[in-house]
Design a protein around this motif. Structure first.
Motif, PDB file in Angstrom:
ATOM      1  N   GLU A 132       0.829  -1.203   0.000  1.00 53.10           N
ATOM      2  CA  GLU A 132       0.000   0.000   0.000  1.00 53.10           C
ATOM      3  C   GLU A 132       0.862   1.252   0.000  1.00 53.10           C
ATOM      4  OE1 GLU A 132      -2.541  -0.682   3.400  1.00 53.10           O
ATOM      5  OE2 GLU A 132      -4.185  -1.232   2.053  1.00 53.10           O
ATOM      6  N   VAL A 133       1.953   1.240   0.756  1.00 55.51           N
ATOM      7  CA  VAL A 133       2.853   2.395   0.784  1.00 55.51           C
ATOM      8  C   VAL A 133       3.392   2.655  -0.620  1.00 55.51           C
ATOM      9  CG1 VAL A 133       5.037   3.301   1.679  1.00 55.51           C
ATOM     10  CG2 VAL A 133       3.450   2.127   3.220  1.00 55.51           C
ATOM     11  N   ARG A 134       3.772   1.598  -1.331  1.00 56.22           N
ATOM     12  CA  ARG A 134       4.256   1.768  -2.716  1.00 56.22           C
ATOM     13  C   ARG A 134       3.158   2.358  -3.601  1.00 56.22           C
ATOM     14  NH1 ARG A 134       6.771  -3.082  -1.425  1.00 56.22           N
ATOM     15  NH2 ARG A 134       5.135  -4.332  -2.408  1.00 56.22           N
ATOM     16  N   GLU A 135       1.930   1.863  -3.422  1.00 58.44           N
ATOM     17  CA  GLU A 135       0.807   2.378  -4.209  1.00 58.44           C
ATOM     18  C   GLU A 135       0.562   3.853  -3.905  1.00 58.44           C
ATOM     19  OE1 GLU A 135      -4.009   1.769  -4.725  1.00 58.44           O
ATOM     20  OE2 GLU A 135      -2.844   0.202  -3.755  1.00 58.44           O
ATOM     21  N   PHE A 136       0.576   4.219  -2.625  1.00 60.19           N
ATOM     22  CA  PHE A 136       0.372   5.615  -2.234  1.00 60.19           C
ATOM     23  C   PHE A 136       1.456   6.503  -2.836  1.00 60.19           C
ATOM     24  CE2 PHE A 136      -1.641   3.904   1.921  1.00 60.19           C
ATOM     25  CZ  PHE A 136      -2.847   3.698   1.285  1.00 60.19           C
ATOM     26  N   LYS A 137       2.704   6.042  -2.774  1.00 62.56           N
ATOM     27  CA  LYS A 137       3.803   6.833  -3.339  1.00 62.56           C
ATOM     28  C   LYS A 137       3.618   7.019  -4.839  1.00 62.56           C
ATOM     29  CE  LYS A 137       7.124   6.856   0.100  1.00 62.56           C
ATOM     30  NZ  LYS A 137       8.062   7.880   0.406  1.00 62.56           N
ATOM     31  N   SER A 138       3.140   5.981  -5.532  1.00 56.20           N
ATOM     32  CA  SER A 138       2.928   6.106  -6.976  1.00 56.20           C
ATOM     33  C   SER A 138       1.804   7.091  -7.289  1.00 56.20           C
ATOM     34  CB  SER A 138       2.632   4.739  -7.601  1.00 56.20           C
ATOM     35  OG  SER A 138       1.341   4.288  -7.261  1.00 56.20           O
ATOM     36  N   MET A 139       0.920   7.325  -6.317  1.00 61.14           N
ATOM     37  CA  MET A 139      -0.173   8.289  -6.482  1.00 61.14           C
ATOM     38  C   MET A 139       0.291   9.716  -6.196  1.00 61.14           C
ATOM     39  SD  MET A 139      -3.140   6.169  -4.455  1.00 61.14           S
ATOM     40  CE  MET A 139      -4.191   7.604  -4.306  1.00 61.14           C
ATOM     41  N   GLY A 140       1.505   9.867  -5.649  1.00 62.52           N
ATOM     42  CA  GLY A 140       2.004  11.193  -5.329  1.00 62.52           C
ATOM     43  C   GLY A 140       1.973  11.526  -3.844  1.00 62.52           C
ATOM     44  N   ILE A 141       1.608  10.562  -3.018  1.00 64.00           N
ATOM     45  CA  ILE A 141       1.608  10.766  -1.563  1.00 64.00           C
ATOM     46  C   ILE A 141       3.056  10.820  -1.093  1.00 64.00           C
ATOM     47  CG2 ILE A 141       0.979   9.718   0.650  1.00 64.00           C
ATOM     48  CD1 ILE A 141      -1.489  10.639  -0.876  1.00 64.00           C
ATOM     49  N   ALA A 142       3.384  11.791  -0.249  1.00 62.17           N
ATOM     50  CA  ALA A 142       4.762  11.973   0.205  1.00 62.17           C
ATOM     51  C   ALA A 142       5.201  10.893   1.184  1.00 62.17           C
ATOM     52  CB  ALA A 142       4.916  13.351   0.850  1.00 62.17           C
ATOM     53  N   GLY A 143       4.274  10.394   1.996  1.00 59.21           N
ATOM     54  CA  GLY A 143       4.643   9.386   2.974  1.00 59.21           C
ATOM     55  C   GLY A 143       3.447   8.933   3.781  1.00 59.21           C
TER      56      GLY A 143
END
Length: 76
Positions: free
Chosen positions: A42-53
């Motif tokens: 999920e963290v990888r998915e969030f990062k790919s969406m542009g989420i910083a952390g």
């Protein structure tokens, strides 16, 4: 910087993030998610969406500023 909880009463944080992004309201504003479950996928998915952390709940409010600064590369 925007700190968004994934679990919110009427609208989840991901949906709100996507709506703000679609309306170009947060183009240059970093967004950090807070969540009770932090899975690497999920963290990888969030990062790919542009989420910083992502910050895991429960978190220590006395170190929250340091966690945010570390994610964003800011110095306190």
């Amino acid at each position: 910087m925007i700190l968004l909880d994934i679990s919110m009463p009427r609208k989840d944080g991901i949906t709100l993030y996507q709506e703000m992004k679609a309306q170009s309201l947060i183009e240059t504003t970093p967004v950090i998610l807070i969540t009770a479950k932090v899975l690497p996928s999920e963290v990888r998915e969030f990062k790919s969406m542009g989420i910083a952390g992502v910050i895991a709940k429960p978190f220590d409010p006395t170190t929250l500023a340091q966690e945010i600064a570390k994610i964003l590369g800011w110095q306190l």
